[in-house]
Enzyme design. Sequence first.
Site, PDB file in Angstrom:
ATOM      1  CD  GLU A 139     -20.036 -64.884  11.342  1.00 13.51           C
ATOM      2  OE1 GLU A 139     -20.063 -63.639  11.198  1.00 13.51           O
ATOM      3  OE2 GLU A 139     -20.273 -65.674  10.405  1.00 13.51           O
ATOM      4  CB  ILE A 174     -24.223 -50.644   5.559  1.00 14.91           C
ATOM      5  CG1 ILE A 174     -23.511 -49.967   6.749  1.00 14.91           C
ATOM      6  CG2 ILE A 174     -24.675 -49.594   4.542  1.00 14.91           C
ATOM      7  CD1 ILE A 174     -22.263 -49.191   6.396  1.00 14.91           C
ATOM      8  CB  THR A 183     -29.134 -59.136  -1.864  1.00 17.53           C
ATOM      9  OG1 THR A 183     -28.242 -59.140  -0.731  1.00 17.53           O
ATOM     10  CG2 THR A 183     -28.345 -58.962  -3.148  1.00 17.53           C
ATOM     11  CG  HIS A 192     -26.494 -61.266   2.676  1.00 15.54           C
ATOM     12  ND1 HIS A 192     -26.078 -62.138   1.709  1.00 15.54           N
ATOM     13  CD2 HIS A 192     -25.850 -61.648   3.795  1.00 15.54           C
ATOM     14  CE1 HIS A 192     -25.216 -62.999   2.210  1.00 15.54           C
ATOM     15  NE2 HIS A 192     -25.064 -62.721   3.479  1.00 15.54           N
ATOM     16  CG  PHE A 202     -29.231 -55.373  19.632  1.00 17.31           C
ATOM     17  CD1 PHE A 202     -28.842 -56.520  18.971  1.00 17.31           C
ATOM     18  CD2 PHE A 202     -29.858 -54.371  18.900  1.00 17.31           C
ATOM     19  CE1 PHE A 202     -29.070 -56.684  17.613  1.00 17.31           C
ATOM     20  CE2 PHE A 202     -30.090 -54.513  17.542  1.00 17.31           C
ATOM     21  CZ  PHE A 202     -29.693 -55.672  16.894  1.00 17.31           C
ATOM     22  NE  ARG A 215     -29.347 -44.793  13.138  1.00 16.55           N
ATOM     23  CZ  ARG A 215     -29.735 -43.745  12.414  1.00 16.55           C
ATOM     24  NH1 ARG A 215     -28.845 -43.039  11.745  1.00 16.55           N
ATOM     25  NH2 ARG A 215     -31.004 -43.388  12.356  1.00 16.55           N
TER      26      ARG A 215
HETATM   27  C1  DLZ Z   1     -22.063 -60.893   4.335  1.00 13.00           C
HETATM   28  C2  DLZ Z   1     -22.270 -59.635   5.088  1.00 13.00           C
HETATM   29  C3  DLZ Z   1     -22.864 -58.530   4.465  1.00 13.00           C
HETATM   30  C4  DLZ Z   1     -23.327 -58.551   3.048  1.00 13.00           C
HETATM   31  N1  DLZ Z   1     -23.017 -57.368   5.111  1.00 13.00           N
HETATM   32  C5  DLZ Z   1     -22.629 -57.279   6.417  1.00 13.00           C
HETATM   33  C6  DLZ Z   1     -22.809 -56.064   7.126  1.00 13.00           C
HETATM   34  O1  DLZ Z   1     -23.255 -55.037   6.624  1.00 13.00           O
HETATM   35  N2  DLZ Z   1     -22.440 -56.055   8.448  1.00 13.00           N
HETATM   36  C7  DLZ Z   1     -21.936 -57.169   9.085  1.00 13.00           C
HETATM   37  O2  DLZ Z   1     -21.640 -57.082  10.292  1.00 13.00           O
HETATM   38  N3  DLZ Z   1     -21.742 -58.317   8.411  1.00 13.00           N
HETATM   39  C8  DLZ Z   1     -22.058 -58.404   7.102  1.00 13.00           C
HETATM   40  N4  DLZ Z   1     -21.859 -59.552   6.412  1.00 13.00           N
HETATM   41  C9  DLZ Z   1     -21.117 -60.668   7.050  1.00 13.00           C
HETATM   42  C10 DLZ Z   1     -21.991 -61.639   7.862  1.00 13.00           C
HETATM   43  O3  DLZ Z   1     -22.370 -61.047   9.100  1.00 13.00           O
HETATM   44  C11 DLZ Z   1     -21.192 -62.928   8.161  1.00 13.00           C
HETATM   45  O4  DLZ Z   1     -19.973 -62.622   8.755  1.00 13.00           O
HETATM   46  C12 DLZ Z   1     -20.920 -63.716   6.873  1.00 13.00           C
HETATM   47  O5  DLZ Z   1     -22.113 -64.015   6.205  1.00 13.00           O
HETATM   48  C13 DLZ Z   1     -20.192 -65.061   7.203  1.00 13.00           C
HETATM   49  O6  DLZ Z   1     -20.983 -65.896   8.039  1.00 13.00           O
END
Ligand code: DLZ
Length: 160
Positions: A59, A83, A87, A89, A114, A128
């Site tokens: 977001e 982290i 998967t 993702h 950034f 970090r």
């Molecule tokens: C879903 C998700 C995952 C698995 N890991 C992280 C992460 O390591 N760091 C992070 O900032 N956000 C993660 N998110 C959440 C996504 O950024 C997002 O908020 C959700 O997919 C909802 O749109």
Amino acid sequence: MPEVIEGHFDAQDFEFAIVAARWNSIFAEQLVAGAVDTLVRHGADEDDITVVRCPGSYELPQVAAHVARRLDVDAIICLGVLIRGATPHFDYIAAEAAKGIGAAGVEFDVPTSFGVITCDTVEQAVERSGSKAGNKGAEAAMAALEMINLYESIDGLAND
Ligand code: DLZ
């Protein structure tokens, strides 16, 4: 001798937004603290710093763009902690954050920096966010300061 335009690190009289993702908040909060500390130590007034929290790093670009559109700020410092899991993702979110944060800065002509750390392990996140690899929130704040001052120098040379 060519004319060289470069930014300094003066934070006085500028307005800042820090957009911070809540995921992995134990580390994300350290990035926010590092960014605020850096801005204040370079002359920013705490009242001129607005911290905006969003759900996750995905977001960050949306919120940075909305902040740029709606608030009168000189720079937007984007912070998040990714982290890697089991998967893909992580890769999708990291790509979206990196591309979108830069795009928001270009679209709204406001520096966006950034400060999203992309880690394979929790240990890398520890390193970090304020230990042996520094604090990437503080580094992102420094980049924002340099960009603000750089833009001001460029604007000082413009003809309009
Ligand atoms: C879903 C998700 C995952 C698995 N890991 C992280 C992460 O390591 N760091 C992070 O900032 N956000 C993660 N998110 C959440 C996504 O950024 C997002 O908020 C959700 O997919 C909802 O749109």
